[in-house]
Design an enzyme around this catalytic site. Structure first.
Site, PDB file in Angstrom:
ATOM      1  N   HIS A   1      -1.000   1.010  -9.329  1.00 16.20           N
ATOM      2  CA  HIS A   1      -1.528   0.002  -8.864  1.00 16.20           C
ATOM      3  C   HIS A   1      -1.837  -0.542 -10.146  1.00 16.20           C
ATOM      4  O   HIS A   1      -2.893  -0.658  -9.597  1.00 16.20           O
ATOM      5  CB  HIS A   1      -2.683   0.712  -8.169  1.00 16.20           C
ATOM      6  CG  HIS A   1      -2.567   0.566  -6.999  1.00 16.20           C
ATOM      7  ND1 HIS A   1      -2.927   0.996  -5.537  1.00 16.20           N
ATOM      8  CD2 HIS A   1      -2.871  -1.108  -6.620  1.00 16.20           C
ATOM      9  CE1 HIS A   1      -3.199   0.120  -5.111  1.00 16.20           C
ATOM     10  NE2 HIS A   1      -3.422  -0.849  -5.815  1.00 16.20           N
TER      11      HIS A   1
ATOM     12  N   ARG B   1       0.658  -1.066   0.328  1.00 15.06           N
ATOM     13  CA  ARG B   1       0.120  -0.431   0.161  1.00 15.06           C
ATOM     14  C   ARG B   1       0.813   1.257  -0.279  1.00 15.06           C
ATOM     15  O   ARG B   1       2.177   1.080   0.768  1.00 15.06           O
ATOM     16  CB  ARG B   1      -1.337  -0.138   1.135  1.00 15.06           C
ATOM     17  CG  ARG B   1      -2.230  -1.044   0.965  1.00 15.06           C
ATOM     18  CD  ARG B   1      -3.053  -0.848  -0.264  1.00 15.06           C
ATOM     19  NE  ARG B   1      -4.230  -0.871   0.099  1.00 15.06           N
ATOM     20  CZ  ARG B   1      -4.033  -2.571  -1.327  1.00 15.06           C
ATOM     21  NH1 ARG B   1      -3.668  -2.590  -1.574  1.00 15.06           N
ATOM     22  NH2 ARG B   1      -5.281  -3.003  -0.942  1.00 15.06           N
TER      23      ARG B   1
END
Length: 302
Positions: A265, A218
């Site tokens: 991402h 993350r």
């Protein structure tokens, strides 16, 4: 009893068709429910901030592999949170991890930078069995990545807070020892209060000179200034699929850093049909009072 879907409407139609076929007795609503009190199951990336309109809510299913986007402290204590276990997520993550690990192992960032400058210059190849790859986070994704890397012959290690025993992997709960023996670090940790900002100056300083970073966890786990400082010193290169902030501003120096590869991402994306199957299985299990696959420990955050 009803299901409320609060995410991408096009994907919601895929879910709706799957529910109509598999559980036709269970009303499925997209966007809003005529009777919020009937909603026992919710499918969302982030749920509404105020859930008081849903007094009978039992489970919230995340449409993604992570649940760090949820404010778990704001959810009613009786509401369970289920992370997405769609099998394609793990397969895609393995692909990205292998791609990034091999790219950094074979000096792809340096060769791309040389190509931009018209330079033809060979660099020495390193044997895989003399390259130590370490995976931080030994959940479903971390274990799958280690299994995917095994055929290449890397010296593999894994770090987790809880003891693990994986064939062919040096597993440890000793972070300092793990970092000291890691040439390519792959971060797959969940985002918690303990892991937020974990990729910092101290962590990079604990890696060997010439180490590499593959960040697939993350964005908020990374201190980007610390990474920039490390790249000016002991860190050789980095592959970032998640960033802090996300997305990076267009003028952020990491975009143009000659030894950094940034992807937006995209390591894993949920397949709607497989995601619907996972949610259906979870609801069936809950209705039968059986364990729900992917139900998190809210106290730990994963």
């Amino acid at each position: 009893m009803a299901v409320l879907y609060l995410s991408d409407p096009a994907r919601g139609q895929v879910f709706a068709r799957a529910f109509a076929q598999a559980l036709p007795d269970l009303p499925f609503h997209i966007g809003q429910a005529p009777d919020p009190g009937s909603v026992e199951y919710m499918v969302a990336w982030t749920p509404p901030a105020d859930l008081s309109a849903y007094p009978n809510l039992r489970l919230i299913f995340s449409v993604g592999a992570g649940v760090d986007q949820f404010d778990l402290t704001a959810l009613p204590p009786q509401v369970g949170v289920v992370r997405m276990l769609e099998p394609g997520i793990a397969r895609q993550m393995v692909q990205m991890a292998v791609l990034a690990t091999l790219a950094l192992h074979r000096d792809l960032p340096a060769y791309l930078d040389q190509a931009r400058h018209g330079q033809w210059q060979a660099r020495p190849n390193r044997a895989a069995d003399r390259t130590r790859v370490g995976v931080m986070g030994l959940g479903q994704l971390g274990r799958a990545v280690l299994e995917g890397l095994a055929p290449f012959g890397f010296d593999l290690a894994g770090y987790s807070r809880s003891p693990r025993d994986l064939p062919g992997v040096d597993c440890t709960t000793d972070l300092a020892a793990f970092l000291a023996r890691t040439d390519i670090l792959i971060c797959l940790l969940p985002l918690t209060d303990q892991t937020r900002g974990m990729l910092d100056d101290a962590l990079f300083a604990a890696l060997p000179d010439g180490a590499h970073l593959v960040h697939l966890g993350r964005g908020a786990q990374l201190d980007p200034q610390a990474l920039t400082r490390a790249l000016a010193g002991r860190l050789a290169s980095a592959w970032l699929d998640v960033t802090n902030p996300e997305p990076l501003p267009q003028d952020h120096p990491l975009w143009s850093h000659p030894r950094v590869i940034v992807t937006p991402h995209v390591a894993s994306q949920t397949d709607a049909a497989q995601g619907a199957a996972h949610v259906l299985a979870g609801i069936r299990a809950d209705r039968a009072c059986d364990p729900v696959a992917g139900l998190i420990d809210r106290g730990r955050g994963y």
